[in-house]
Design a protein around this motif. Structure first.
Motif, PDB file in Angstrom:
ATOM      1  N   THR A  86      24.126 -47.862  -8.273  1.00  0.00           N
ATOM      2  CA  THR A  86      23.627 -47.502  -6.947  1.00  0.00           C
ATOM      3  C   THR A  86      23.209 -46.037  -6.851  1.00  0.00           C
ATOM      4  O   THR A  86      23.959 -45.149  -7.248  1.00  0.00           O
ATOM      5  CB  THR A  86      24.711 -47.761  -5.880  1.00  0.00           C
ATOM      6  OG1 THR A  86      25.977 -47.290  -6.356  1.00  0.00           O
ATOM      7  CG2 THR A  86      24.814 -49.230  -5.582  1.00  0.00           C
ATOM      8  N   PRO A  87      22.048 -45.772  -6.289  1.00  0.00           N
ATOM      9  CA  PRO A  87      21.625 -44.386  -6.011  1.00  0.00           C
ATOM     10  C   PRO A  87      22.476 -43.806  -4.893  1.00  0.00           C
ATOM     11  O   PRO A  87      23.116 -44.537  -4.135  1.00  0.00           O
ATOM     12  CB  PRO A  87      20.159 -44.537  -5.597  1.00  0.00           C
ATOM     13  CG  PRO A  87      20.051 -45.928  -5.091  1.00  0.00           C
ATOM     14  CD  PRO A  87      21.009 -46.739  -5.901  1.00  0.00           C
ATOM     15  N   ILE A  88      22.464 -42.489  -4.747  1.00  0.00           N
ATOM     16  CA  ILE A  88      23.373 -41.812  -3.828  1.00  0.00           C
ATOM     17  C   ILE A  88      23.160 -42.227  -2.372  1.00  0.00           C
ATOM     18  O   ILE A  88      24.124 -42.259  -1.586  1.00  0.00           O
ATOM     19  CB  ILE A  88      23.243 -40.271  -3.969  1.00  0.00           C
ATOM     20  CG1 ILE A  88      24.430 -39.575  -3.291  1.00  0.00           C
ATOM     21  CG2 ILE A  88      21.910 -39.785  -3.443  1.00  0.00           C
ATOM     22  CD1 ILE A  88      25.775 -39.871  -3.891  1.00  0.00           C
ATOM     23  N   SER A 133      25.671 -41.262  -9.776  1.00  0.00           N
ATOM     24  CA  SER A 133      24.536 -41.967  -9.173  1.00  0.00           C
ATOM     25  C   SER A 133      23.205 -41.419  -9.699  1.00  0.00           C
ATOM     26  O   SER A 133      22.248 -42.182  -9.892  1.00  0.00           O
ATOM     27  CB  SER A 133      24.588 -41.867  -7.647  1.00  0.00           C
ATOM     28  OG  SER A 133      24.516 -40.528  -7.222  1.00  0.00           O
ATOM     29  N   VAL A 159      30.011 -47.420  -8.663  1.00  0.00           N
ATOM     30  CA  VAL A 159      28.703 -46.758  -8.694  1.00  0.00           C
ATOM     31  C   VAL A 159      28.084 -46.876 -10.087  1.00  0.00           C
ATOM     32  O   VAL A 159      26.888 -47.149 -10.227  1.00  0.00           O
ATOM     33  CB  VAL A 159      28.835 -45.269  -8.301  1.00  0.00           C
ATOM     34  CG1 VAL A 159      27.515 -44.533  -8.515  1.00  0.00           C
ATOM     35  CG2 VAL A 159      29.270 -45.148  -6.848  1.00  0.00           C
ATOM     36  N   VAL A 195      25.217 -45.228  -1.861  1.00  0.00           N
ATOM     37  CA  VAL A 195      26.632 -44.854  -1.955  1.00  0.00           C
ATOM     38  C   VAL A 195      27.111 -44.273  -0.627  1.00  0.00           C
ATOM     39  O   VAL A 195      28.167 -44.648  -0.111  1.00  0.00           O
ATOM     40  CB  VAL A 195      26.869 -43.821  -3.090  1.00  0.00           C
ATOM     41  CG1 VAL A 195      28.321 -43.361  -3.091  1.00  0.00           C
ATOM     42  CG2 VAL A 195      26.502 -44.415  -4.438  1.00  0.00           C
TER      43      VAL A 195
END
Length: 281
Positions: free
Chosen positions: A162-164, A72, A157, A167
């Protein structure tokens, strides 16, 4: 929305564990109040193998979590992935689209592939051989399946970008959704049906746990029902007609034993029965 994502960017492990415990506790109590089926079983004894596999799933996911973080971080730094290639959108739309697409790759697609590839079906079988599906069944996954599911999520991901924060939000929603979908609860039919137009409802997912085809190969979704409806894998079956388990693996002793379930993926493949040939379901 921004504060929500900031929270999930640094969500403590203790909070994620609490979500798991509170979810199981809530639906466990709800099962006692409004059960769909009145199983003749010892609930705690039934839960032991399911809790064991829940624990192995937690261990594997925590051990590999750094890979999600690294991936991510990389997609964010390189502006990589589907949601980063689209025209700029409001944060709420960015988050919803990210969760929606992660649900496709991490849940629907993984689940569909597990049913269509014979060796993967034998691994996934552990989840389906529960004869009394309840909220503890939600994370009844063989350790090998936990690795498979994690791999699909990691792929998601990367491809979605997607950024963390998104997630972790997705994984938290996925956890509650699967507990809800497996819970042995009886919602009013109209309420369950209304929910199923957007989210995977209990009645919708229970069809997937019917013991014969074609129902076993339907309703693969976890959070959103859109994927089953979009790809033609949505099916309905009256909830009173549902029989849990897998017809070709009927041994209740093995299916309720941790040792038996750990060895289950290594049995010789047994072709599932198409119950529609005999008017079943």
């Amino acid at each position: 929305m921004e504060s929500l994502i900031q929270y999930f960017e640094t969500i403590p492990s203790s909070h994620r564990s609490l979500l798991l415990v509170l979810g199981i506790t809530f639906f466990w109590l709800l099962e006692g109040a409004v059960p769909l089926f009145r199983f003749r079983y010892k609930k705690w004894r039934h839960a032991v193998p399911n809790f064991f596999f829940t624990l192995t799933t937690i261990v594997i996911n925590f051990a590999l979590a750094f890979l999600l973080l690294k991936t991510s971080d990389w997609v964010a730094a390189n502006d990589f992935g589907i949601i980063n290639w689209l025209p700029e959108m409001p944060l709420w739309a960015y988050v919803i689209l990210g969760v929606l697409l992660l649900d496709f790759f991490g849940a629907y697609l993984a689940h569909y592939v597990e049913h269509k590839v014979k060796p993967l079906w034998m691994i996934h079988l552990v989840h389906h051989t529960d004869h009394e599906v309840d909220t503890t069944t939600a994370n009844r996954h063989h350790p090998l399946e936990s690795l498979i599911r994690f791999s699909f999520t990691l792929l998601g991901v990367l491809l979605v970008g997607t950024p963390i924060g998104i997630v972790m939000l997705y994984q938290s929603l996925s956890l509650v959704a699967t507990q809800f979908g497996h819970a042995n609860i009886r919602l009013p039919r109209k309420v369950d049906k209304a929910i199923s137009y957007i989210l995977v409802s209990p009645d919708m997912h229970k069809v997937h746990h019917h013991y014969v085809l074609p129902y076993t190969d339907s309703n693969y979704g976890n959070i959103f029902s859109i994927w089953d409806r979009l790809f033609g894998t949505y099916m309905e079956l009256d909830r009173e007609s549902i029989v849990y388990g897998v017809d070709t693996f009927p041994d209740r002793v093995e299916n309720g034993s941790i040792g038996g379930l750990l060895k289950q993926p290594f049995h010789k493949y047994r072709k599932p029965t198409d119950g529609s040939q005999f008017g079943q379901g």
